[in-house]
Design a protein around this motif. Structure first.
Motif, PDB file in Angstrom:
ATOM      1  N   VAL A 183       0.836  -1.208   0.000  1.00  0.00           N
ATOM      2  CA  VAL A 183       0.000   0.000   0.000  1.00  0.00           C
ATOM      3  C   VAL A 183       0.869   1.255   0.000  1.00  0.00           C
ATOM      4  O   VAL A 183       0.486   2.297  -0.562  1.00  0.00           O
ATOM      5  CB  VAL A 183      -0.958  -0.024   1.217  1.00  0.00           C
ATOM      6  CG1 VAL A 183      -0.249   0.283   2.520  1.00  0.00           C
ATOM      7  CG2 VAL A 183      -2.107   0.946   1.027  1.00  0.00           C
ATOM      8  N   THR A 184       2.050   1.184   0.590  1.00  0.00           N
ATOM      9  CA  THR A 184       2.953   2.331   0.561  1.00  0.00           C
ATOM     10  C   THR A 184       3.519   2.542  -0.832  1.00  0.00           C
ATOM     11  O   THR A 184       3.645   3.683  -1.300  1.00  0.00           O
ATOM     12  CB  THR A 184       4.094   2.134   1.575  1.00  0.00           C
ATOM     13  OG1 THR A 184       3.536   1.850   2.870  1.00  0.00           O
ATOM     14  CG2 THR A 184       4.948   3.380   1.678  1.00  0.00           C
ATOM     15  N   ILE A 188       3.054   5.876  -3.164  1.00  0.00           N
ATOM     16  CA  ILE A 188       4.152   6.584  -3.817  1.00  0.00           C
ATOM     17  C   ILE A 188       3.814   6.844  -5.278  1.00  0.00           C
ATOM     18  O   ILE A 188       3.987   7.948  -5.796  1.00  0.00           O
ATOM     19  CB  ILE A 188       5.449   5.759  -3.689  1.00  0.00           C
ATOM     20  CG1 ILE A 188       5.897   5.700  -2.233  1.00  0.00           C
ATOM     21  CG2 ILE A 188       6.548   6.350  -4.574  1.00  0.00           C
ATOM     22  CD1 ILE A 188       6.991   4.702  -1.972  1.00  0.00           C
ATOM     23  N   ALA A 189       3.332   5.799  -5.961  1.00  0.00           N
ATOM     24  CA  ALA A 189       3.000   5.955  -7.378  1.00  0.00           C
ATOM     25  C   ALA A 189       1.813   6.881  -7.579  1.00  0.00           C
ATOM     26  O   ALA A 189       1.707   7.568  -8.598  1.00  0.00           O
ATOM     27  CB  ALA A 189       2.713   4.586  -7.984  1.00  0.00           C
ATOM     28  N   ARG A 190       0.917   6.933  -6.613  1.00  0.00           N
ATOM     29  CA  ARG A 190      -0.319   7.695  -6.764  1.00  0.00           C
ATOM     30  C   ARG A 190      -0.151   9.165  -6.392  1.00  0.00           C
ATOM     31  O   ARG A 190      -0.795  10.035  -6.976  1.00  0.00           O
ATOM     32  CB  ARG A 190      -1.401   7.057  -5.890  1.00  0.00           C
ATOM     33  CG  ARG A 190      -2.801   7.609  -6.074  1.00  0.00           C
ATOM     34  CD  ARG A 190      -3.762   6.921  -5.128  1.00  0.00           C
ATOM     35  NE  ARG A 190      -3.864   5.495  -5.374  1.00  0.00           N
ATOM     36  CZ  ARG A 190      -3.620   4.558  -4.462  1.00  0.00           C
ATOM     37  NH1 ARG A 190      -3.250   4.894  -3.248  1.00  0.00           N
ATOM     38  NH2 ARG A 190      -3.750   3.287  -4.764  1.00  0.00           N
ATOM     39  N   ASP A 281      -3.646   6.031   1.497  1.00  0.00           N
ATOM     40  CA  ASP A 281      -3.776   6.177   0.051  1.00  0.00           C
ATOM     41  C   ASP A 281      -2.756   7.118  -0.578  1.00  0.00           C
ATOM     42  O   ASP A 281      -2.209   6.823  -1.641  1.00  0.00           O
ATOM     43  CB  ASP A 281      -5.190   6.659  -0.305  1.00  0.00           C
ATOM     44  CG  ASP A 281      -6.220   5.594  -0.031  1.00  0.00           C
ATOM     45  OD1 ASP A 281      -6.436   4.735  -0.893  1.00  0.00           O
ATOM     46  OD2 ASP A 281      -6.807   5.614   1.069  1.00  0.00           O
ATOM     47  N   HIS A 282      -2.503   8.272   0.031  1.00  0.00           N
ATOM     48  CA  HIS A 282      -1.603   9.262  -0.546  1.00  0.00           C
ATOM     49  C   HIS A 282      -0.532   9.698   0.447  1.00  0.00           C
ATOM     50  O   HIS A 282       0.056  10.768   0.290  1.00  0.00           O
ATOM     51  CB  HIS A 282      -2.394  10.486  -1.021  1.00  0.00           C
ATOM     52  CG  HIS A 282      -3.473  10.165  -1.999  1.00  0.00           C
ATOM     53  ND1 HIS A 282      -4.779  10.004  -1.627  1.00  0.00           N
ATOM     54  CD2 HIS A 282      -3.438   9.950  -3.339  1.00  0.00           C
ATOM     55  CE1 HIS A 282      -5.509   9.710  -2.688  1.00  0.00           C
ATOM     56  NE2 HIS A 282      -4.722   9.670  -3.733  1.00  0.00           N
ATOM     57  N   ASP A 283      -0.273   8.870   1.444  1.00  0.00           N
ATOM     58  CA  ASP A 283       0.618   9.245   2.535  1.00  0.00           C
ATOM     59  C   ASP A 283       1.716   8.196   2.707  1.00  0.00           C
ATOM     60  O   ASP A 283       1.597   7.300   3.549  1.00  0.00           O
ATOM     61  CB  ASP A 283      -0.203   9.394   3.828  1.00  0.00           C
ATOM     62  CG  ASP A 283       0.619   9.931   4.980  1.00  0.00           C
ATOM     63  OD1 ASP A 283       1.796  10.251   4.769  1.00  0.00           O
ATOM     64  OD2 ASP A 283       0.069  10.046   6.096  1.00  0.00           O
ATOM     65  N   PRO A 284       2.811   8.272   1.926  1.00  0.00           N
ATOM     66  CA  PRO A 284       3.875   7.273   2.061  1.00  0.00           C
ATOM     67  C   PRO A 284       4.523   7.262   3.443  1.00  0.00           C
ATOM     68  O   PRO A 284       4.974   6.212   3.909  1.00  0.00           O
ATOM     69  CB  PRO A 284       4.885   7.690   0.982  1.00  0.00           C
ATOM     70  CG  PRO A 284       4.122   8.542   0.023  1.00  0.00           C
ATOM     71  CD  PRO A 284       3.074   9.228   0.840  1.00  0.00           C
TER      72      PRO A 284
END
Length: 437
Positions: A183-184, A188-190, A281-284
C-alpha cells in the motif's frame, strides 16, 4: 524549488478517491452481493414463461426446496465462522503487530468477498424459500431457480476454497508487512510527491495570499484537478504548503497564491480533505511509520523477534528505493499547482530511528540497519551525509545498549566497512570518530 506539474492525471480527483474508499467498505460490498442475490432469486419468476414445458417436468418439485433449505442453514453458520475469523485476525494484529495495520486487514478484498458471498447466498436461499411458499414460480420458474442455485453453489465452493487458503496467512506478521509495503508503494505511485534529497528552497511567500483551513485534523487527500481549475481561472499558480499526512490547524497555511478572494479561498479549502486519522492512500510516510511500529513491537523484550525487525528493514529499503525512483522519474499532477517535497531526513527518522532505538541491543538488527542505510546511500549519493549521521547515531545507541564486546565490535566493523571509506558530513564524522576509536 517546487516545480510546476506538466499535466493532470496522477493523483486522483476527490470523487474517484471517494469511490475507491466506498468500494473498500465491507458493508458496501456485502450490500452489493446481497442485492444481486435477491434479484437472481426473483428473476426466475419473470423468466419462467420462456422455459419449455418438457424441461420443467424433468426437475422434481422438491429438489429446489431441499437444496435451498440446506443453503440457508449452512451459510448462516459459515458467515458466523468467517466473522469470527476476521475479528480474531483484527484483534491479533492490533495487539501483536500495530493498531494502524488493522485498517489494511479490514479492507482486504478476499475477506470481504468471502463474507459478502456467504451473506448473499444466505439471502438468496431465504428469498427463494419465501417465493416458493407463495407459488409465484410455478413449474417453469423452479427450473430457473434450480439453475441459479447451482450457480450460487459453484460460487460458494470457489470462494470457500480461496477463503480457507487465505486464512493461513491472514493477519500474520509477514502478511501484514507485505500489505503495508504494497500500500505504501501504491501511495508513492499515486501521490506524485518527490523526495528532497538536499534541503529544498522554500517558496517566496512575501506579498502572497495564504489560505488557512477551518478544521483541525490530518490532510488525507488533495484534489489537484480542482486546484488546477481554480488556478487557471485566477490566472496564477498555487503553491501547496502541506502533504497528505500533515496535521493542520486554522493557524497553519495549506496553500499560497498570488491573488484571490474569499470565494477562491473557500474553493481551495474544499479541495483539501481532512480526517481525524491518517490514511494510507496518498501518505507514504504513514506506511514507513507503520513499518517501524511493527519492528518496535517485535523488538520489545516481551516479544523479542529480531527476524521481524530485519524483515521490516528490508521492506523499508524497498519503499525508500521506490520513493527515490519516483523522485527521478515521476511528475506532478497539474500545470498550475506546485507540490511541496518530502524531506528525506523525515523519511529516515520515520523508519530507522525507532528501529535503531529498540534494536540497539540486538547485533543482527544493528548490522542489518547499518547495511540498509548504506544501501540507501548508494541510491541517493547526495544524502550520504544525512545517512552517515544516522548510521553514527545507531552505532552510538549500540555502544550504550550492548554488553557483550564481541557483538559491539561486529557492528563497528560493519560501520567502518560502509561509512569510513567515504567521508560523511561533518556531524557524522565527528560522532563516528568518537565511537569507532
Amino acid at each position: 524549488m517546487n516545480k510546476p506539474v506538466k499535466k493532470a492525471g496522477g493523483m486522483t480527483s476527490r470523487w474517484r478517491w471517494v469511490m475507491r474508499l466506498l468500494l473498500r467498505r465491507i458493508w458496501f460490498r456485502a450490500a452489493l452481493f446481497s442485492i444481486s442475490s435477491v434479484v437472481l432469486a426473483l428473476l426466475a419468476a419473470f423468466v419462467a414463461p420462456f422455459i419449455p414445458y418438457e424441461i420443467s417436468t424433468k426437475i422434481g418439485s422438491d429438489a429446489v426446496d431441499n437444496i435451498l433449505g440446506i443453503l440457508a442453514s449452512s451459510m448462516l453458520a459459515v458467515t458466523t465462522f468467517s466473522l469470527t475469523a476476521m475479528v480474531s485476525a483484527f484483534s491479533a494484529a492490533s495487539g501483536a503487530i500495530t493498531p494502524r495495520a488493522t485498517q489494511l486487514l479490514v479492507e482486504d478484498s478476499t475477506a470481504q468477498n468471502a463474507l459478502s458471498t456467504f451473506i448473499g447466498a444466505f439471502l438468496f436461499s431465504i428469498v427463494g424459500i419465501c417465493a416458493l411458499s407463495t407459488g409465484i414460480y410455478g413449474t417453469s420458474g423452479r427450473v430457473i431457480l434450480f439453475a441459479g442455485t447451482i450457480l450460487v453453489i459453484a460460487v460458494i465452493v470457489i470462494t470457500l476454497l480461496r477463503w480457507i487458503g487465505h486464512l493461513a496467512s491472514f493477519g500474520r506478521v509477514g502478511d501484514t508487512i507485505d500489505r503495508v509495503e504494497k500500500v505504501t508503494q501504491a501511495a508513492i505511485a499515486r501521490s506524485g510527491y518527490k523526495v528532497a534529497v538536499v534541503p529544498a528552497e522554500s517558496p517566496d511567500t512575501r506579498g502572497r495570499r495564504s489560505v488557512h483551513p477551518e478544521k483541525i485534523g490530518y490532510v488525507t487527500h488533495i484534489d489537484l484537478k480542482a486546484l488546477d481549475e481554480i488556478a487557471e481561472r485566477l490566472g496564477c499558480a498555487i503553491d501547496i504548503a502541506v502533504t497528505p499526512g500533515a496535521f493542520v490547524t486554522p493557524g497553519r497555511e495549506i496553500a499560497w497564491l498570488e491573488h484571490g478572494n474569499d470565494k477562491s479561498d473557500v474553493e481551495i479549502r474544499e479541495a483539501f480533505t481532512f480526517d481525524h486519522h491518517r490514511q494510507f492512500d496518498h501518505d507514504p510516510r504513514l506506511g514507513l511509520i507503520v513499518l517501524s511500529e511493527i519492528a518496535s513491537r517485535a523488538l520489545s523484550p516481551a516479544v523479542n523477534d529480531p527476524g521481524t525487525g530485519i524483515a521490516v528493514l528490508g521492506a523499508g529499503v524497498r519503499v525508500m528505493a521506490a520513493l527515490l525512483a519516483e523522485s527521478r522519474t515521476g511528475g506532478s499532477d497539474s500545470a498550475h499547482v506546485r507540490l511541496p517535497q518530502i524531506r528525506i531526513d523525515d523519511l529516515l527518522d520515520d523508519l530507522f530511528r525507532p528501529v535503531a532505538r529498540d534494536g540497539a541491543g540486538i547485533v543482527e538488527v544493528a548490522i542489518k540497519l547499518q547495511r540498509s542505510l548504506a544501501e540507501i546511500a548508494v541510491m541517493a549519493p547526495a544524502a550520504h551525509g544525512l545517512l552517515a549521521v544516522r548510521a553514527a547515531d545507531a552505532l552510538a545507541r549500540c555502544q550504550a545498549a550492548m554488553t557483550f564486546a564481541s557483538d559491539l565490535e561486529c557492528v563497528r566493523a560493519v560501520y567502518r566497512s560502509h561509512w569510513t571509506a567515504r567521508a560523511p558530513a561533518a556531524g557524522g564524522a565527528n560522532a563516528a570518530s568518537e565511537i569507532v576509536a
